[in-house]
Design a protein around this motif. Structure first.
Motif, PDB file in Angstrom:
ATOM      1  N   SER A   1      24.832 -93.180 -13.076  1.00 62.37           N
ATOM      2  CA  SER A   1      25.963 -92.627 -14.153  1.00 62.37           C
ATOM      3  C   SER A   1      26.161 -92.856 -15.339  1.00 62.37           C
TER       4      SER A   1
ATOM      5  N   ALA B   1      22.609 -86.087 -22.542  1.00 61.84           N
ATOM      6  CA  ALA B   1      23.555 -85.818 -23.767  1.00 61.84           C
ATOM      7  C   ALA B   1      23.581 -86.099 -25.077  1.00 61.84           C
TER       8      ALA B   1
ATOM      9  N   LEU C   1      23.156 -89.173 -17.396  1.00 56.90           N
ATOM     10  CA  LEU C   1      23.928 -88.149 -18.024  1.00 56.90           C
ATOM     11  C   LEU C   1      24.407 -88.357 -18.994  1.00 56.90           C
TER      12      LEU C   1
END
Length: 302
Positions: free
Chosen positions: A138, A145, A141
């Motif tokens: 998790s 970014a 991401l």
């Protein structure tokens, strides 16, 4: 021919700090071992082309030494300068670049690599490698970014070069950045380097893998003989070290380590060359070769 089916080919530099998996990625895309691999920095010392051919086009990968700050054990040595020159020089005349980083990590050397690429003014694809090693999936991401923020990338691809995951989408994006033109190399070619060069690299790979922390950086390999004898390849390799004490370490007790290095290198050569190999190895001393520009030139460093 429509745009979607037009053939594209061109060159793509593979750039990043040491040990992010540039050579593993090059080998995975080529589908054969053209770059040696170990878990130590400075494994790749030469600029080398890996040729990846697909029905839609051909990607000529320019695998490079890791860009590093000249500090610690690499500080301002002639070898360090040669490697940084090879990495920066790979950006001349390429159509695009892949910047390879490690999933979950961005440090000063990644910033150095990014700045070098920004100055080159070519499209850069960010490759986030080793995603299979991320314990907390998790976190990927938010990490993607974060590293993409205020940095300009043509595309971002999380991949596992070792497990060959995520490569299809990457190939598609890379081909899209290349010009429409015929292939630069024949379909059966996988590198611009000779078998003689590759033989030396396979011996050096075993030195990197089997010796302790410091010693691999004081070794290089010179192929003195490479001859075809019917179906047999006869290869003579000299392992150069910088001090007598290092020679004893490479040879090992009763010659055991040198035999092991030779046996494993020979197996890799037979796999790559598709031929039986008779390999002889010797260890010789040349003091200070890694900080001597003339010696580096003699040993084939660009």
């Amino acid at each position: 021919m429509s745009e979607s089916t037009s053939y594209r080919s061109g060159s793509v530099a593979v750039i990043g700090r040491p040990n992010v998996g540039k050579s593993t990625l090059t080998n995975a895309l080529v589908g054969a071992k053209v770059s040696i691999v170990s878990n130590r920095p400075q494994t790749t010392r030469h600029r080398l082309l890996g040729i990846a051919s697909f029905p839609q086009g051909q990607i000529v990968l320019v695998d490079t030494p890791g860009l590093h700050r000249e500090q610690g054990k690499f500080k301002a040595s002639a070898m360090s300068r040669v490697m940084n020159r090879a990495a920066r020089g790979s950006l001349e005349d390429v159509d695009a670049a892949m910047m390879v980083i490690e999933a979950g990590r961005w440090d000063e050397e990644d910033t150095l690599a990014y700045n070098v690429l920004s100055d080159a003014g070519i499209p850069v694809v960010l490759i986030v490698n080793k995603v299979d090693r991320l314990k907390d999936k998790s976190a990927l991401l938010p990490f993607l970014a974060e590293v993409s923020q205020e940095r300009s990338f043509a595309a971002v691809h999380p991949v596992s070069a070792l497990k060959r995951k995520g490569l299809e989408a990457l190939v598609k994006d890379l081909l899209g950045l290349l010009p429409e033109q015929p292939p630069m190399f024949g379909e059966d070619e996988i590198t611009d380097r000779s078998q003689r060069f590759l033989a030396g690299e396979l011996v050096r790979e075993q030195l990197m893998r089997q010796l302790g922390e410091e010693l691999p950086y004081a070794t290089t390999v010179e192929i003195e003989r490479f001859a075809e004898d019917g179906a047999l390849l006869r290869i003579g390799a000299v392992i150069w070290v910088e001090r007598e004490g290092q020679k004893a370490i490479v040879i090992g007790k009763g010659g055991t380590r040198l035999k092991e290095i030779g046996a494993k290198a020979r197996q890799q050569m037979e796999r790559l060359f598709g031929a039986k190999v008779f390999l002889e190895t010797w260890v010789r001393v040349r003091e200070g070769w890694s900080d001597d520009e003339a010696a580096l030139k003699a040993f084939g460093y660009e």
